[in-house]
Design a protein around this motif. Structure first.
Motif, PDB file in Angstrom:
ATOM      1  N   LYS A  42       0.824  -1.206   0.000  1.00 12.57           N
ATOM      2  CA  LYS A  42       0.000   0.000   0.000  1.00 12.57           C
ATOM      3  C   LYS A  42       0.858   1.256   0.000  1.00 12.57           C
ATOM      4  CE  LYS A  42      -3.948  -1.971   2.529  1.00 12.57           C
ATOM      5  NZ  LYS A  42      -4.743  -1.888   3.784  1.00 12.57           N
ATOM      6  N   ILE A  43       0.520   2.176  -0.893  1.00 15.97           N
ATOM      7  CA  ILE A  43       1.184   3.476  -0.872  1.00 15.97           C
ATOM      8  C   ILE A  43       0.252   4.538  -0.277  1.00 15.97           C
ATOM      9  CG2 ILE A  43       2.597   2.838  -2.853  1.00 15.97           C
ATOM     10  CD1 ILE A  43       0.933   4.813  -4.532  1.00 15.97           C
ATOM     11  N   ALA A 277       1.254   6.202   7.290  1.00 13.14           N
ATOM     12  CA  ALA A 277       2.128   5.146   7.830  1.00 13.14           C
ATOM     13  C   ALA A 277       3.491   5.093   7.162  1.00 13.14           C
ATOM     14  CB  ALA A 277       1.449   3.783   7.760  1.00 13.14           C
ATOM     15  N   GLY A 278       3.958   6.240   6.650  1.00 11.91           N
ATOM     16  CA  GLY A 278       5.354   6.301   6.228  1.00 11.91           C
ATOM     17  C   GLY A 278       5.648   6.047   4.767  1.00 11.91           C
ATOM     18  N   GLN A 279       4.682   6.338   3.874  1.00 15.99           N
ATOM     19  CA  GLN A 279       4.915   6.174   2.435  1.00 15.99           C
ATOM     20  C   GLN A 279       5.196   7.563   1.839  1.00 15.99           C
ATOM     21  OE1 GLN A 279       4.680   2.934   2.699  1.00 15.99           O
ATOM     22  NE2 GLN A 279       3.333   3.176   4.474  1.00 15.99           N
ATOM     23  N   PHE A 280       6.350   7.719   1.192  1.00 16.79           N
ATOM     24  CA  PHE A 280       6.733   9.032   0.672  1.00 16.79           C
ATOM     25  C   PHE A 280       7.483   8.905  -0.653  1.00 16.79           C
ATOM     26  CE2 PHE A 280       6.621   9.720   5.290  1.00 16.79           C
ATOM     27  CZ  PHE A 280       5.876  10.897   5.389  1.00 16.79           C
ATOM     28  N   ILE A 281       7.270   9.902  -1.514  1.00 11.04           N
ATOM     29  CA  ILE A 281       8.111  10.116  -2.686  1.00 11.04           C
ATOM     30  C   ILE A 281       8.517  11.586  -2.641  1.00 11.04           C
ATOM     31  CG2 ILE A 281       8.329  10.037  -5.206  1.00 11.04           C
ATOM     32  CD1 ILE A 281       5.825   8.199  -5.212  1.00 11.04           C
ATOM     33  N   TYR A 282       9.806  11.849  -2.407  1.00  5.82           N
ATOM     34  CA  TYR A 282      10.322  13.218  -2.333  1.00  5.82           C
ATOM     35  C   TYR A 282      11.116  13.537  -3.595  1.00  5.82           C
ATOM     36  CZ  TYR A 282       9.525  13.040   2.773  1.00  5.82           C
ATOM     37  OH  TYR A 282       8.979  12.931   4.035  1.00  5.82           O
ATOM     38  N   ASN A 283      10.889  14.703  -4.158  1.00  2.00           N
ATOM     39  CA  ASN A 283      11.673  15.177  -5.294  1.00  2.00           C
ATOM     40  C   ASN A 283      12.357  16.490  -4.926  1.00  2.00           C
ATOM     41  OD1 ASN A 283      10.893  13.050  -6.878  1.00  2.00           O
ATOM     42  ND2 ASN A 283      10.021  14.288  -8.519  1.00  2.00           N
ATOM     43  N   ILE A 284      13.669  16.565  -5.159  1.00  2.00           N
ATOM     44  CA  ILE A 284      14.439  17.782  -4.919  1.00  2.00           C
ATOM     45  C   ILE A 284      15.014  18.212  -6.262  1.00  2.00           C
ATOM     46  CG2 ILE A 284      16.223  18.871  -3.511  1.00  2.00           C
ATOM     47  CD1 ILE A 284      16.132  16.348  -1.715  1.00  2.00           C
ATOM     48  N   ASP A 296       5.667  -0.202   7.064  1.00  2.00           N
ATOM     49  CA  ASP A 296       4.471  -1.038   7.191  1.00  2.00           C
ATOM     50  C   ASP A 296       4.147  -1.360   8.645  1.00  2.00           C
ATOM     51  OD1 ASP A 296       6.575  -2.724   7.746  1.00  2.00           O
ATOM     52  OD2 ASP A 296       6.190  -4.131   6.116  1.00  2.00           O
ATOM     53  N   LYS A 297       4.748  -0.607   9.554  1.00  2.00           N
ATOM     54  CA  LYS A 297       4.509  -0.888  10.970  1.00  2.00           C
ATOM     55  C   LYS A 297       3.273  -0.156  11.483  1.00  2.00           C
ATOM     56  CE  LYS A 297       8.725   0.362  12.170  1.00  2.00           C
ATOM     57  NZ  LYS A 297       9.345   0.510  10.852  1.00  2.00           N
ATOM     58  N   ARG A 298       2.665  -0.726  12.508  1.00  2.00           N
ATOM     59  CA  ARG A 298       1.530  -0.067  13.150  1.00  2.00           C
ATOM     60  C   ARG A 298       1.989   1.215  13.827  1.00  2.00           C
ATOM     61  NH1 ARG A 298      -0.724  -4.764  16.877  1.00  2.00           N
ATOM     62  NH2 ARG A 298       1.534  -4.845  17.289  1.00  2.00           N
ATOM     63  N   LYS A 299       1.042   2.122  14.067  1.00  2.00           N
ATOM     64  CA  LYS A 299       1.398   3.443  14.587  1.00  2.00           C
ATOM     65  C   LYS A 299       2.215   3.355  15.861  1.00  2.00           C
ATOM     66  CE  LYS A 299      -0.606   7.931  15.765  1.00  2.00           C
ATOM     67  NZ  LYS A 299      -1.834   8.752  15.832  1.00  2.00           N
ATOM     68  N   LYS A 300       1.827   2.472  16.772  1.00  2.97           N
ATOM     69  CA  LYS A 300       2.523   2.395  18.063  1.00  2.97           C
ATOM     70  C   LYS A 300       3.939   1.833  17.920  1.00  2.97           C
ATOM     71  CE  LYS A 300       0.714  -2.156  19.505  1.00  2.97           C
ATOM     72  NZ  LYS A 300       2.015  -2.792  19.738  1.00  2.97           N
ATOM     73  N   ASP A 301       4.208   1.174  16.796  1.00  8.02           N
ATOM     74  CA  ASP A 301       5.531   0.583  16.592  1.00  8.02           C
ATOM     75  C   ASP A 301       6.437   1.432  15.707  1.00  8.02           C
ATOM     76  OD1 ASP A 301       4.822  -1.693  18.074  1.00  8.02           O
ATOM     77  OD2 ASP A 301       3.863  -2.606  16.316  1.00  8.02           O
ATOM     78  N   ARG A 302       5.888   2.502  15.098  1.00  6.97           N
ATOM     79  CA  ARG A 302       6.686   3.319  14.196  1.00  6.97           C
ATOM     80  C   ARG A 302       7.563   4.288  14.971  1.00  6.97           C
ATOM     81  NH1 ARG A 302       1.877   3.837  11.315  1.00  6.97           N
ATOM     82  NH2 ARG A 302       1.676   6.035  11.879  1.00  6.97           N
ATOM     83  N   HIS A 303       8.756   4.528  14.459  1.00  3.85           N
ATOM     84  CA  HIS A 303       9.676   5.482  15.070  1.00  3.85           C
ATOM     85  C   HIS A 303       9.114   6.890  14.892  1.00  3.85           C
ATOM     86  CE1 HIS A 303      13.443   7.599  15.904  1.00  3.85           C
ATOM     87  NE2 HIS A 303      13.878   6.466  16.440  1.00  3.85           N
ATOM     88  N   PRO A 304       9.232   7.761  15.890  1.00  7.19           N
ATOM     89  CA  PRO A 304       8.626   9.098  15.794  1.00  7.19           C
ATOM     90  C   PRO A 304       9.367  10.069  14.883  1.00  7.19           C
ATOM     91  CG  PRO A 304       9.804   8.869  17.874  1.00  7.19           C
ATOM     92  CD  PRO A 304       9.815   7.505  17.225  1.00  7.19           C
ATOM     93  N   SER A 305      10.542   9.729  14.429  1.00  7.03           N
ATOM     94  CA  SER A 305      11.331  10.657  13.614  1.00  7.03           C
ATOM     95  C   SER A 305      10.656  10.966  12.280  1.00  7.03           C
ATOM     96  CB  SER A 305      12.720  10.072  13.333  1.00  7.03           C
ATOM     97  OG  SER A 305      13.476   9.965  14.502  1.00  7.03           O
TER      98      SER A 305
END
Length: 321
Positions: A42-43, A277-284, A296-305
């Motif tokens: 999932k994106i 949940a942490g899906q990104f495409i960045y263009n510079i 793909d981790k659940r919210k409580k398991d994702r790193h806050p950074s």
């Protein structure tokens, strides 16, 4: 560009994938395990930026008229609505999420889950009351994305996924994907697409090349440039702007301690697709860099950074010295 520090910085975050290219050359490639490169996943709301590309292509082909076209041309039932402001909504208002339709995606009235429980998603969105005049305020809405998908189906005579296959996926070499649909069979405009990380990277590269892929222009450079331009200020965790289903921001060495430690006064602008949940495409564009992050981790398991702004951006700025 030396990204050797990145592996150790990313280790505690345990991302599903992190890909970085410059000048279409892979600088950094990380996967949590060896099976991930071949797996679609999932994106989420990055789907919105894919949909934006399809709308731009349809405008280029004159299948869909220009951005200032009133949406009553596609949904004439709005002509009979008691609120005259609905008759002023344009395609650009949908693309910039400034339609004025009263919508709270998850909090408050929980518009998104209510839409997905309805029998007709498009009808549900069209019947929502107006909160303000079109063009005055951005309100994040997967509902207006669904209207855009429905417009594409209406004018192209094919499903959104089929249109994507012919005009975007096939040229980019994307052959393995899945895409959810609403009860009427209209593919979800705001989420629901599954792709491989490398396919997300190809999509980002297409935009970095202003719509050119090989010897073809899949999207006109005019549409690409317009779609990623800041259109309206958004109050989010960071003050940023929204374009045509793309987010735009800037980063500089003065913005936070992590970046300030780079001892550089450089900065750069970037635009990006963002999915839950942490899906990104960045263009510079100024650095000719594409960054893809998936998780793909659940919210409580994702790193806050904020991985891009706190880890990747400072490293890029240090390399600009």
């Amino acid at each position: 560009m030396n990204l050797s520090e990145l592996s150790s910085a990313l280790e505690p975050i345990n991302l599903r994938s992190c890909l970085i290219t410059q000048n279409d050359r892979m600088l950094f490639e990380h996967y949590r395990n060896s099976s991930i490169p071949a797996e679609i996943a999932k994106i989420n709301s990055c789907t919105k930026s894919i949909l934006s590309a399809l709308i731009c292509i349809a405008m280029d082909l004159e299948i869909i008229p220009g951005p200032h076209t009133k949406v009553t041309e596609f949904f004439p039932q709005l002509l009979a609505d008691s609120d005259p402001r609905k008759r002023e909504i344009t395609l650009e208002h949908l693309l910039t999420m400034t339609s004025g339709i009263d919508w709270t995606e998850f909090g408050g009235q929980k518009s998104f889950p209510r839409m997905t429980r309805s029998d007709d998603w498009v009808d549900f969105v069209l019947k929502q009351p107006m909160e303000g005049s079109p063009g005055t305020r951005m309100e994040y809405s997967s509902g207006v994305s669904q209207l855009l998908s429905a417009i594409l189906v209406q004018r192209s005579g094919m499903s959104t996924a089929r249109f994507a296959e012919e005009h975007l996926f096939s040229p980019l070499g994307i052959v393995d994907y899945k895409w959810e649909a609403d009860p009427q069979g209209i593919h979800t405009g705001g989420y629901g697409l599954r792709l491989r990380p490398a396919d997300m990277l190809s999509f980002g590269q297409l935009y970095l090349q202003q719509g050119r892929w090989g010897q073809r222009h899949l999207i006109s450079s005019t549409r690409v440039i317009r779609s990623v331009q800041p259109s309206i200020l958004v109050s989010s965790p960071n003050s940023c702007f929204y374009g045509w289903h793309w987010w735009t921001e800037s980063v500089s060495s003065e913005m936070n301690e992590a970046i300030a430690s780079s001892s550089s006064s450089n900065s750069f602008d970037y635009y990006y697709a963002r999915g839950y949940a942490g899906q990104f495409i960045y263009n510079i564009p100024s650095l000719d860099i594409v960054v893809v992050l998936t998780d793909d981790k659940r919210k409580k398991d994702r790193h806050p950074s904020n991985v891009f702004r706190e880890l990747i951006a400072p490293l890029l700025l240090r390399n600009l010295k």
